[in-house]
Design a protein around this motif. Structure first.
Motif, mmCIF file in Angstrom:
data_model
loop_
_atom_site.group_PDB
_atom_site.id
_atom_site.type_symbol
_atom_site.label_atom_id
_atom_site.label_comp_id
_atom_site.label_asym_id
_atom_site.label_seq_id
_atom_site.Cartn_x
_atom_site.Cartn_y
_atom_site.Cartn_z
ATOM 1 N N LYS A 6 41.109 43.613 46.092
ATOM 2 C CA LYS A 6 40.467 42.608 45.252
ATOM 3 C C LYS A 6 40.819 42.847 43.785
ATOM 4 O O LYS A 6 41.117 41.919 43.047
ATOM 5 C CB LYS A 6 38.954 42.657 45.440
ATOM 6 N N ALA A 9 44.397 41.722 43.134
ATOM 7 C CA ALA A 9 44.492 40.267 43.068
ATOM 8 C C ALA A 9 44.011 39.753 41.718
ATOM 9 O O ALA A 9 44.671 38.918 41.082
ATOM 10 C CB ALA A 9 43.678 39.636 44.200
ATOM 11 N N LYS A 10 42.873 40.258 41.262
ATOM 12 C CA LYS A 10 42.327 39.819 39.971
ATOM 13 C C LYS A 10 43.233 40.259 38.821
ATOM 14 O O LYS A 10 43.428 39.524 37.857
ATOM 15 C CB LYS A 10 40.908 40.358 39.760
ATOM 16 N N GLU A 46 44.403 37.049 46.991
ATOM 17 C CA GLU A 46 42.957 36.948 47.128
ATOM 18 C C GLU A 46 42.590 36.102 48.353
ATOM 19 O O GLU A 46 41.701 36.470 49.127
ATOM 20 C CB GLU A 46 42.351 36.338 45.870
ATOM 21 N N LYS A 50 40.494 37.290 51.693
ATOM 22 C CA LYS A 50 39.287 36.576 52.112
ATOM 23 C C LYS A 50 39.420 36.116 53.559
ATOM 24 O O LYS A 50 38.458 36.148 54.324
ATOM 25 C CB LYS A 50 39.014 35.384 51.202
#
Length: 57
Positions: A6, A9-10, A46, A50
């Motif tokens: 995560k 990705a950010k 991301e 998910k």
């Protein structure tokens, strides 16, 4: 989604956005495209994570 994925990705999204905005100020369309691609890669990562989380449940 694992915390490290995560974060990756950010980080890609933020880096891409920064590159894109800097290129826009500079007027470099090629660099702006690279920034957009980097941002898109972060969004795709991301979404992948998910999706993996969704199927784990």
């Amino acid at each position: 989604m694992s915390a490290s994925e995560k974060a990756k990705a950010k980080a890609e999204q933020m880096a891409g956005k920064a590159v894109r905005k800097a290129a826009g100020v500079k007027g470099d369309k090629k660099l702006a495209a690279k920034g957009s691609a980097l941002e898109g890669r972060g969004k795709a990562r991301e979404a992948k994570e998910k999706g993996k989380d969704h199927f784990k449940r």
